[in-house]
Write an enzyme that holds these catalytic residues in place. Structure first.
Site: not given
Ligand code: GLA
Length: 384
Positions: A120, A124, A170
């Site tokens: 969180g 990622s 990500d």
């Molecule tokens: C999250 C989403 C990504 C991207 C970012 C913002 O990490 O998983 O796909 O949109 O936010 O840049």
């Protein structure tokens, strides 16, 4: 005493719960994004890199589906045919489910997971858990999957199965990460260019966590989609918001209603900043990269409105104390700040920033240095 590696941790957890050695092991890193926020689902570029902190999944084939995580040590059973349970096992469950369509033919698996990635914190951890699970299950099933397949499966795990309306940044960087390089990913085409990033970057964890599905993220996606419709109706022949140029922005003012005007301005200027940042990094112009990062942060704060008080405070403090640049990284509404700090002054600057934060927020600010690292990979099974 040194902390055992997540691979050893996962392996010993597996051995203690399942009384055997795991057959396979896979790991996947977290990521930070240097620039290019909320551009992925608008057809623009992003400039992230995979970090050294990783999620490890070890597994063996079995007749049922059982998983244990180093977080709580609880053994959980799950059913790939069942529905989401809002537990962490939703990730391997959804992975098994999506992979069935890609040829996964195993009756079940026992899995153990350990991680050095905070959950969180906007780094990622979800994409890392998805990709490590997919890679481990593919190894068990003897499936040969390309990196593009891994990205597609992991994206479907979150997007289709878990209802997170994320873009593909990500999963793409977590799969394709390269030691010593950031990746300039053109999300409209999927083209990836490596940009050397030999040094380290600082990460400050604001301690405010977010879950994408509950944040304003889905609303922002809708606003961007609405803005695109309005722009197209006005006769601009673009397929995505990121195709608009900065020069065209001035023609939009006046008739693009708020807040769609600000959201569009963020996406368009961020697209230009991200490509400029990749050039600055390639040319070793860290001062310019830092300047673009701060500009990007202000755009997130004022135009995209995805920042938080804590992140704003840290960015200001890094800059006042002599950093080269800082910005909120990832989706926003919490998470981490990424900062560029000159090596010779880093100890002093990091100490001052954490002390500024303690004084303002009344709590500690975890900080660590990150280097560009490798993406998802098979690991050799070790003794736990
Ligand atoms: C999250 C989403 C990504 C991207 C970012 C913002 O990490 O998983 O796909 O949109 O936010 O840049």
């Amino acid at each position: 005493m040194t902390t055992p590696s997540p691979l050893r941790q996962a392996t010993s957890l597996f051995q203690s719960r399942f009384a055997s050695r795991p057959a396979v092991a896979a790991s996947a890193p977290g990521r930070v994004n240097l620039l290019g926020e909320h551009t992925d689902y608008n057809g623009g570029p992003v400039l992230p890199f995979a970090i050294e902190r990783r999620v490890v999944v070890v597994a063996s084939q079995a007749e049922d589906w059982l998983a244990v995580s180093g977080v709580d040590g609880q053994l959980e059973s799950f059913d790939p045919g069942g529905s989401a349970s809002s537990r962490w096992t939703d990730f391997p469950r959804a992975a098994a489910r999506v992979m069935t369509g890609f040829g996964l033919r195993i009756p079940g698996a026992h899995l153990a997971v350990a991680s050095t990635l905070p959950v969180g914190a906007g780094l990622s951890s979800s994409a890392a858990l998805s990709l490590a699970s997919v890679r481990a299950l593919a190894l068990l099933a003897g499936l040969k999957l390309s990196l593009a397949d891994l990205v597609e499966i992991a994206w479907r795990v979150e997007h289709d199965e878990l209802g997170v309306p994320c873009g593909r940044m990500d999963q793409t960087v977590v799969a394709n990460g390269v030691r010593g390089s950031a990746l300039l990913i053109e999300c409209a085409t999927g083209q990836i260019e490596r940009v050397p990033l030999p040094g380290k970057v600082w990460i400050f964890d604001t301690g405010t966590t977010h879950r994408l599905a509950d944040s304003d993220y889905p609303r922002r996606r809708q606003e961007c989609a609405q803005a695109l419709v309005v722009v197209q109706e006005r006769g601009f022949s673009v397929r995505t918001l990121a195709e608009l140029s900065v020069a065209q922005l001035s023609h939009l003012s006046g008739w693009l209603p708020p807040p769609l005007d600000r959201r569009t301005r963020h996406v368009v200027t961020e697209t230009a900043r991200t490509r400029a940042a990749a050039k600055a990094l390639a040319g070793h112009d860290l001062a310019e990269l830092g300047r673009l990062m701060v500009e990007g942060h202000r755009s997130l704060r004022d135009d995209f409105q995805s920042s938080t008080v804590e992140a704003d405070l840290i960015v200001e403090s890094v800059m006042q104390r002599g950093g080269l640049g800082a910005r909120l990284t990832g989706a926003g509404w919490g998470g981490a700040v990424v900062a560029l700090i000159p090596g010779e002054r880093e100890a002093r600057i990091v100490a001052e920033v954490t002390s500024d934060f303690r004084a303002a927020a009344g709590r500690e600010l975890p900080a660590w240095a990150a280097r560009a690292s490798a993406g998802v990979r098979r690991e050799q099974v070790v003794s736990g």
